[in-house]
Design an enzyme around this catalytic site. Sequence first.
Site, PDB file in Angstrom:
ATOM      1  CG  ASP A   9      -1.976  -1.113   1.174  1.00  0.00           C
ATOM      2  OD1 ASP A   9      -1.992  -1.891   0.214  1.00  0.00           O
ATOM      3  OD2 ASP A   9      -2.761  -1.219   2.149  1.00  0.00           O
ATOM      4  CG  ASP A  47      -6.576   0.123   1.118  1.00  0.00           C
ATOM      5  OD1 ASP A  47      -6.886  -1.077   1.262  1.00  0.00           O
ATOM      6  OD2 ASP A  47      -6.839   0.993   1.968  1.00  0.00           O
ATOM      7  CG  HIS A  49     -11.367   1.279   0.280  1.00  0.00           C
ATOM      8  ND1 HIS A  49     -11.570  -0.005   0.733  1.00  0.00           N
ATOM      9  CD2 HIS A  49     -10.372   1.795   1.054  1.00  0.00           C
ATOM     10  CE1 HIS A  49     -10.743  -0.249   1.725  1.00  0.00           C
ATOM     11  NE2 HIS A  49      -9.996   0.811   1.935  1.00  0.00           N
ATOM     12  CG  HIS A  53     -15.189   0.278   1.772  1.00  0.00           C
ATOM     13  ND1 HIS A  53     -14.897  -0.156   3.038  1.00  0.00           N
ATOM     14  CD2 HIS A  53     -15.013  -0.791   0.953  1.00  0.00           C
ATOM     15  CE1 HIS A  53     -14.554  -1.435   2.984  1.00  0.00           C
ATOM     16  NE2 HIS A  53     -14.620  -1.843   1.731  1.00  0.00           N
ATOM     17  CG  HIS A  81      -8.400   5.322   3.060  1.00  0.00           C
ATOM     18  ND1 HIS A  81      -9.365   5.033   4.004  1.00  0.00           N
ATOM     19  CD2 HIS A  81      -7.745   4.162   2.822  1.00  0.00           C
ATOM     20  CE1 HIS A  81      -9.297   3.750   4.317  1.00  0.00           C
ATOM     21  NE2 HIS A  81      -8.329   3.190   3.604  1.00  0.00           N
ATOM     22  CE  LYS A 106      -3.935  -4.349   1.207  1.00  0.00           C
ATOM     23  NZ  LYS A 106      -4.527  -3.370   2.125  1.00  0.00           N
ATOM     24  CB  CYS A 151      -2.146  -2.920   5.288  1.00  0.00           C
ATOM     25  SG  CYS A 151      -3.832  -2.224   5.239  1.00  0.00           S
TER      26      CYS A 151
END
Length: 197
Positions: A9, A47, A49, A53, A81, A106, A151
């Site tokens: 990330d 990441d 999203h 989310h 974010h 993810k 993470c």
Amino acid sequence: MTHALLVIDVQNDFCPGGALAVAEGDQIVAGINAAMGDFSAVILTQDWHPAGHSSFASTHDAAPMSMVEMPYGPQVLWPDHCIQATKGAAFHADLMTDRADLIIRKGYNPAIDSYSAFFENDKTTPTGLEGYLRTRGTTTLTLVGLATDFCVNYSAVDAAKLGFDVTVNMALCRAIDFDGSLDAAKAGMIEAGVTLS
């Protein structure tokens, strides 16, 4: 037997100026780039999203960093974010993404967050990364990236539980360190058999 570098990330929203900035998050980029040549595979996580989310505080009209109980357990509510296809979700401009063998996205399921590179936060839904590593003959992983206590931590612990030989290069990670989360993450990683270097 191969040794893979798992870069967690390193995205704009987790770097200074981003929506969920990790202090000095941008300072690890050059070191990560320099390390890439030492590994037989490089895997990046991202990441990713959708807007609205379920892990976003704004979705619940709640304060950022407050907690909520989800069907899969307690969940930190984050500032919005890494929303798909935004500048915040993009990798840091200096990260050598062309070196990546694989990019794992993810957190794209709107109903469940995903800290780990291996499983969503229900701890059962796989991302597919384990299968990829097994078919590549990878047994050893070194993790770097953001954030150490979320993470990176979840990914390292899951990798160790899956039987990989796991090291976290702490010099190439940075933490949020929210409410003692960094010390707790370090203890949890060591307990899981992760080497902190």
